[in-house]
Design an enzyme around this catalytic site. Structure first.
Site, mmCIF file in Angstrom:
data_model
loop_
_atom_site.group_PDB
_atom_site.id
_atom_site.type_symbol
_atom_site.label_atom_id
_atom_site.label_comp_id
_atom_site.label_asym_id
_atom_site.label_seq_id
_atom_site.Cartn_x
_atom_site.Cartn_y
_atom_site.Cartn_z
ATOM 1 N N LYS A 1 53.471 -19.552 -0.507
ATOM 2 C CA LYS A 1 52.953 -18.426 -1.302
ATOM 3 C C LYS A 1 53.156 -17.109 -0.567
ATOM 4 O O LYS A 1 53.291 -17.073 0.654
ATOM 5 C CB LYS A 1 51.458 -18.626 -1.578
ATOM 6 C CG LYS A 1 51.168 -19.813 -2.453
ATOM 7 C CD LYS A 1 51.527 -19.472 -3.873
ATOM 8 C CE LYS A 1 51.187 -20.631 -4.791
ATOM 9 N NZ LYS A 1 51.580 -20.401 -6.162
ATOM 10 N N HIS B 1 61.810 -20.152 8.728
ATOM 11 C CA HIS B 1 62.639 -20.288 7.533
ATOM 12 C C HIS B 1 63.833 -21.167 7.889
ATOM 13 O O HIS B 1 64.486 -20.920 8.910
ATOM 14 C CB HIS B 1 63.107 -18.883 7.099
ATOM 15 C CG HIS B 1 63.973 -18.898 5.891
ATOM 16 N ND1 HIS B 1 63.461 -18.975 4.612
ATOM 17 C CD2 HIS B 1 65.320 -18.866 5.764
ATOM 18 C CE1 HIS B 1 64.462 -18.977 3.739
ATOM 19 N NE2 HIS B 1 65.592 -18.915 4.411
ATOM 20 N N ASP C 1 60.680 -13.224 3.597
ATOM 21 C CA ASP C 1 61.750 -13.557 4.542
ATOM 22 C C ASP C 1 62.401 -12.317 5.139
ATOM 23 O O ASP C 1 63.629 -12.254 5.291
ATOM 24 C CB ASP C 1 62.832 -14.413 3.840
ATOM 25 C CG ASP C 1 62.286 -15.739 3.354
ATOM 26 O OD1 ASP C 1 61.311 -16.244 3.952
ATOM 27 O OD2 ASP C 1 62.849 -16.272 2.387
HETATM 28 C C1 GRF Z 1 60.288 -26.228 6.847
HETATM 29 O O1 GRF Z 1 61.648 -26.477 6.624
HETATM 30 C C2 GRF Z 1 60.044 -24.761 7.052
HETATM 31 O O2 GRF Z 1 61.116 -24.110 7.651
HETATM 32 C C3 GRF Z 1 59.873 -24.253 5.648
HETATM 33 O O3 GRF Z 1 59.196 -25.284 4.974
HETATM 34 C C4 GRF Z 1 59.441 -26.538 5.611
HETATM 35 C C5 GRF Z 1 58.103 -27.102 5.944
HETATM 36 O O4 GRF Z 1 58.114 -28.418 6.334
HETATM 37 N N1 GRF Z 1 59.234 -22.960 5.640
HETATM 38 P P1 GRF Z 1 56.782 -29.098 6.886
HETATM 39 O O5 GRF Z 1 55.691 -28.910 5.844
HETATM 40 O O6 GRF Z 1 56.433 -28.440 8.189
HETATM 41 O O7 GRF Z 1 57.114 -30.539 7.046
#
Ligand code: GRF
Length: 198
Positions: free
Chosen positions: A87, A105, A146
């Site tokens: 969000k 990201h 981002d």
């Molecule tokens: C990761 O790839 C992160 O870069 C992105 O969302 C994903 C989250 O994965 N923002 P998790 O919930 O930590 O397994």
């Protein structure tokens, strides 16, 4: 004193787990996770928090930031770590915690970022573009998706037979190694009175 870290997560929480495991494995972590908060009741991150004995909470992410601000205030959070949080962070929260919110990201920003660029969409777009490398970006959060100043990036090679799934898996494995160490680094800088200024 260790920085008080609040982690916000919407998904499975594997990055949260990697941070918890890393902090448990080093002798003097610069931070300690004092809260895991999610906009989704079913987030795996909340289960991981409960299993680790860390306070967790679900909040309404549709308001103007009041609910989140209250949680962060109660937890006396110094640093806010987004780990798969999907969000938008309201302006009121960014203003109050400016320079103390970081995000990861799964792509090399500024490419393949922005609204709608999340999960497998990123990796599919990387493959469609013919790029020979992708990776991860850790950045400060400002009021655009981002967008804030980059703290760290790690490149991951795109292989000829990669699918969005195989790419996602390799990038995520790299996240699990890089993010915990960068969180520790940012916490150490904050503890030294060197919080980011931008
Ligand atoms: C990761 O790839 C992160 O870069 C992105 O969302 C994903 C989250 O994965 N923002 P998790 O919930 O930590 O397994």
């Amino acid at each position: 004193m260790a920085a008080r870290i609040a982690v916000l997560a919407s998904g499975g929480g594997t990055n949260l787990q990697a941070i918890l495991d890393h902090f448990a494995s080093i002798s003097n972590p610069a931070g300690t996770i004092v809260l895991v908060a999610s906009n989704r009741e079913k987030s795996g991150a909340l289960e991981r928090a409960r299993a680790a004995g860390i306070p967790s909470a679900v909040f309404d992410a549709g308001d103007d930031g009041t609910a989140l601000l209250a949680l962060l205030e109660d937890a006396a959070a110094d640093l806010i770590v987004l780990a798969g949080y999907l969000k938008h962070i309201p302006e009121s929260v960014i203003r109050r915690h400016h320079g103390c919110i970081i995000n990861i990201h799964p792509g090399l920003l500024p490419d393949f970022g922005g609204p709608g660029m999340y999960g497998s969409r990123i990796h599919a777009a990387v493959l469609a573009s013919g790029a020979t490398s992708t990776g991860l970006t850790i950045h400060f959060v400002d009021d655009e998706y981002d967008h804030g100043p980059v703290i760290a990036q790690w490149r991951v090679r795109v292989k000829i037979d990669d699918t969005a799934e195989s790419l996602a898996e390799r990038v995520l494995s790299a996240e699990h190694i890089v993010y915990p160490r960068v969180v520790d680094l940012v916490a150490a800088l904050n503890n030294a009175g060197l919080a980011a200024n931008f």
